[in-house]
Motif scaffolding. Structure first.
Motif, PDB file in Angstrom:
ATOM      1  N   ILE A 156       0.818  -1.377  -0.130  1.00 37.54           N
ATOM      2  CA  ILE A 156       0.114  -0.161  -0.054  1.00 37.54           C
ATOM      3  C   ILE A 156       0.961   1.274  -0.150  1.00 37.54           C
ATOM      4  CG2 ILE A 156      -0.342  -0.122   2.409  1.00 37.54           C
ATOM      5  CD1 ILE A 156      -3.068   1.008   2.002  1.00 37.54           C
ATOM      6  N   ALA A 157       0.627   2.224  -0.724  1.00 37.86           N
ATOM      7  CA  ALA A 157       1.313   3.301  -1.075  1.00 37.86           C
ATOM      8  C   ALA A 157       0.508   4.403  -1.567  1.00 37.86           C
ATOM      9  CB  ALA A 157       2.446   3.346  -1.904  1.00 37.86           C
ATOM     10  N   VAL A 158       1.154   5.558  -1.629  1.00 38.08           N
ATOM     11  CA  VAL A 158       0.289   6.825  -2.166  1.00 38.08           C
ATOM     12  C   VAL A 158       0.901   7.189  -3.525  1.00 38.08           C
ATOM     13  CG1 VAL A 158       0.265   9.513  -1.629  1.00 38.08           C
ATOM     14  CG2 VAL A 158       0.082   8.046   0.106  1.00 38.08           C
ATOM     15  N   ASP A 159       0.203   7.818  -4.394  1.00 36.17           N
ATOM     16  CA  ASP A 159       0.310   7.952  -5.740  1.00 36.17           C
ATOM     17  C   ASP A 159       1.343   9.416  -5.700  1.00 36.17           C
ATOM     18  OD1 ASP A 159       0.772   8.991  -8.292  1.00 36.17           O
ATOM     19  OD2 ASP A 159      -1.345   8.361  -8.987  1.00 36.17           O
ATOM     20  N   ASN A 160       2.506   9.382  -5.420  1.00 36.50           N
ATOM     21  CA  ASN A 160       3.459  10.550  -5.143  1.00 36.50           C
ATOM     22  C   ASN A 160       3.300  11.270  -6.364  1.00 36.50           C
ATOM     23  OD1 ASN A 160       4.751  10.212  -2.640  1.00 36.50           O
ATOM     24  ND2 ASN A 160       4.980   8.294  -3.064  1.00 36.50           N
ATOM     25  N   VAL A 161       3.406  11.050  -7.697  1.00 33.60           N
ATOM     26  CA  VAL A 161       3.502  11.629  -8.962  1.00 33.60           C
ATOM     27  C   VAL A 161       2.258  12.581  -9.048  1.00 33.60           C
ATOM     28  CG1 VAL A 161       3.555  11.604 -11.300  1.00 33.60           C
ATOM     29  CG2 VAL A 161       4.819   9.885  -9.908  1.00 33.60           C
ATOM     30  N   ALA A 162       0.931  11.820  -8.702  1.00 34.38           N
ATOM     31  CA  ALA A 162      -0.278  12.618  -8.827  1.00 34.38           C
ATOM     32  C   ALA A 162      -0.115  13.722  -7.621  1.00 34.38           C
ATOM     33  CB  ALA A 162      -1.387  11.812  -8.724  1.00 34.38           C
ATOM     34  N   ALA A 163       0.204  13.359  -6.454  1.00 36.93           N
ATOM     35  CA  ALA A 163       0.029  14.417  -5.202  1.00 36.93           C
ATOM     36  C   ALA A 163       1.052  15.441  -5.545  1.00 36.93           C
ATOM     37  CB  ALA A 163       0.657  13.554  -4.173  1.00 36.93           C
ATOM     38  N   ALA A 164       2.138  15.312  -6.105  1.00 31.62           N
ATOM     39  CA  ALA A 164       3.220  16.294  -6.295  1.00 31.62           C
ATOM     40  C   ALA A 164       2.704  17.163  -7.506  1.00 31.62           C
ATOM     41  CB  ALA A 164       4.558  15.608  -6.805  1.00 31.62           C
ATOM     42  N   HIS A 165       2.095  16.618  -8.426  1.00 34.56           N
ATOM     43  CA  HIS A 165       1.410  17.254  -9.526  1.00 34.56           C
ATOM     44  C   HIS A 165       0.325  18.394  -8.956  1.00 34.56           C
ATOM     45  CE1 HIS A 165      -0.687  18.087 -13.311  1.00 34.56           C
ATOM     46  NE2 HIS A 165       0.368  17.884 -13.983  1.00 34.56           N
ATOM     47  N   ARG A 201       7.575  18.120 -11.935  1.00 39.05           N
ATOM     48  CA  ARG A 201       8.129  18.656 -13.436  1.00 39.05           C
ATOM     49  C   ARG A 201       6.642  18.515 -14.473  1.00 39.05           C
ATOM     50  NH1 ARG A 201      13.411  19.067 -14.229  1.00 39.05           N
ATOM     51  NH2 ARG A 201      15.158  18.261 -12.490  1.00 39.05           N
ATOM     52  N   ALA A 202       6.332  17.476 -14.221  1.00 43.58           N
ATOM     53  CA  ALA A 202       5.021  17.330 -15.155  1.00 43.58           C
ATOM     54  C   ALA A 202       4.075  18.365 -15.050  1.00 43.58           C
ATOM     55  CB  ALA A 202       4.386  16.029 -14.788  1.00 43.58           C
ATOM     56  N   ALA A 203       3.663  18.945 -13.604  1.00 44.88           N
ATOM     57  CA  ALA A 203       2.847  20.024 -13.606  1.00 44.88           C
ATOM     58  C   ALA A 203       3.375  21.038 -14.392  1.00 44.88           C
ATOM     59  CB  ALA A 203       2.574  20.153 -12.329  1.00 44.88           C
ATOM     60  N   LEU A 204       4.585  21.328 -14.211  1.00 50.65           N
ATOM     61  CA  LEU A 204       5.169  22.717 -14.814  1.00 50.65           C
ATOM     62  C   LEU A 204       5.073  22.492 -16.422  1.00 50.65           C
ATOM     63  CD1 LEU A 204       8.305  23.395 -12.459  1.00 50.65           C
ATOM     64  CD2 LEU A 204       5.944  24.576 -12.658  1.00 50.65           C
ATOM     65  N   THR A 205       5.427  21.395 -17.021  1.00 47.24           N
ATOM     66  CA  THR A 205       5.742  21.228 -18.426  1.00 47.24           C
ATOM     67  C   THR A 205       4.268  21.097 -19.014  1.00 47.24           C
ATOM     68  OG1 THR A 205       7.407  19.631 -18.080  1.00 47.24           O
ATOM     69  CG2 THR A 205       6.198  19.426 -19.938  1.00 47.24           C
ATOM     70  N   ALA A 206       3.031  21.057 -18.174  1.00 53.52           N
ATOM     71  CA  ALA A 206       1.891  21.248 -18.687  1.00 53.52           C
ATOM     72  C   ALA A 206       1.245  22.598 -18.960  1.00 53.52           C
ATOM     73  CB  ALA A 206       0.887  20.541 -17.793  1.00 53.52           C
ATOM     74  N   GLN A 207       2.060  23.479 -18.219  1.00 59.66           N
ATOM     75  CA  GLN A 207       2.002  25.021 -18.195  1.00 59.66           C
ATOM     76  C   GLN A 207       3.064  25.752 -19.180  1.00 59.66           C
ATOM     77  OE1 GLN A 207      -0.745  26.238 -17.464  1.00 59.66           O
ATOM     78  NE2 GLN A 207      -1.505  24.304 -16.674  1.00 59.66           N
ATOM     79  N   GLY A 208       3.998  24.959 -19.984  1.00 57.50           N
ATOM     80  CA  GLY A 208       5.088  25.296 -20.747  1.00 57.50           C
ATOM     81  C   GLY A 208       6.205  25.822 -19.961  1.00 57.50           C
TER      82      GLY A 208
END
Length: 332
Positions: A156-165, A201-208
């Motif tokens: 059992i874990a947390v979705d760290n990628v989604a949470a950081a996004h 990084r993914a959240a920033l990339t999505a906004q250019g």
């Protein structure tokens, strides 16, 4: 007179078998029924007769929880939750810490305490899938947190990628453009940091956009956050927002900002991760991502008790929920 299983059943308005199922952690009990039974257990102060159960089932009545570092509040708070849930089900919890050292983690899974414990909840940092596959000890084991690859174990874990996004998107929603991160780590075993960096990084990339800066740390302690924040401020153009990969890093960063006379959140918005108690009482209070620690503890103990009391099924991979909690460090 010590409350009996029958007393709990009558108080909750259910059968003795249902109470037994809740105490032993069986999954096939509705949420409402489980909550009613657990409330009755608390109100009556019922505790299973561990000696009788141990003799009857051939068990010690003890499970172990091994975590990297109890000085990090997230692990201390998670341990408290595990103890509470385990106590309701009649288990005593033995706590161990590994400091994320491979030698200690290998010792944990080697079976050295197999005669003392019935099962193990374990949050490893340094182990590989090959290490877990080579394990010969038959003690039931549930993995917590991040690890490399998959294995034939409950996890059992947390979705760290989604949470950081989500945390980074929150900073972007404030109109911030120079967004930095504190908490990157270079070690191959640093999966938590790597996943949170990926979401950032993914959240920033999505906004250019690209990261204004990424500060590396050795550990996730307050002193690391304070030093990293000082480096960001001394490097030239300061960030206008910072995502820290846990709350203790954020609290250290907050101290540096305030000591420099920098207003939070007016000049620099700040968000952490873990929703530890300290963040609710800091000045200003700390915005954070809150993993559901109660859910993690309950699910982990349930998975473990199922391995001990039910017919074993395939390993389960569970993702615990999380939520954004905006507080004063991002609220203008």
């Amino acid at each position: 007179m010590r409350p009996r299983l029958k007393d709990v059943a009558e108080h909750a308005g259910v059968s003795i078998k249902t109470v037994s199922n809740v105490v032993n952690g069986y999954l096939h009990v509705s949420q409402d029924t489980r909550a009613r039974v657990e409330a009755a257990i608390e109100e009556l102060a019922y505790r299973p007769n561990l000696s009788a159960r141990s003799l009857r089932q051939g068990r010690s009545g003890v499970i172990a929880l091994a975590v990297p570092d109890l000085s990090i509040p997230y692990f201390a708070e998670l341990a408290t939750r595990v103890i509470e849930v385990a106590d309701l089900r009649g288990w005593t919890v033995l706590i161990d810490q590994t400091q994320g050292q491979r030698a200690k983690e290998l010792l944990v899974i080697s079976g050295i305490r197999a005669q003392l414990i019935d099962g193990l909840l374990f949050s490893p940092l340094a182990l590989t899938p090959a290490d877990l596959a080579a394990r010969t000890d038959q003690t039931p084991l549930v993995l917590l947190g991040e690890r490399v690859g998959r294995s034939s174990l409950d996890h059992i874990a947390v979705d760290n990628v989604a949470a950081a996004h989500q945390a980074t998107t929150h900073l972007l929603s404030l109109g911030r453009q120079r967004i930095a991160a504190i908490g990157a780590q270079r070690a191959a075993s640093a999966m938590t940091a790597k996943q949170r960096l990926r979401g950032f990084r993914a959240a920033l990339t999505a906004q250019g956009l690209t990261p204004h800066a990424v500060a590396h740390v050795r550990d996730f302690h307050r002193s690391d956050g304070a030093a990293a924040m000082a480096q960001l401020l001394d490097s030239g153009t300061p960030p206008d927002a910072v995502f820290c990969f846990n709350d203790t890093l954020a609290l250290g960063a907050l101290r540096t900002l305030l000591s420099r006379g920098i207003r939070v959140p007016e000049d620099v918005a700040l968000i952490g991760f873990d929703d530890i108690e300290d963040g609710r009482f800091s000045t200003p209070t700390l915005s954070t991502i809150a993993p559901d620690k109660a859910h993690i503890a309950d699910a982990a103990v349930t998975l473990l008790t199922n391995r001990l009391t039910a017919t074993p099924g395939p390993p389960q991979e569970l993702c615990a929920p999380h939520r954004l909690i905006p507080r004063e460090t991002t609220a203008l």
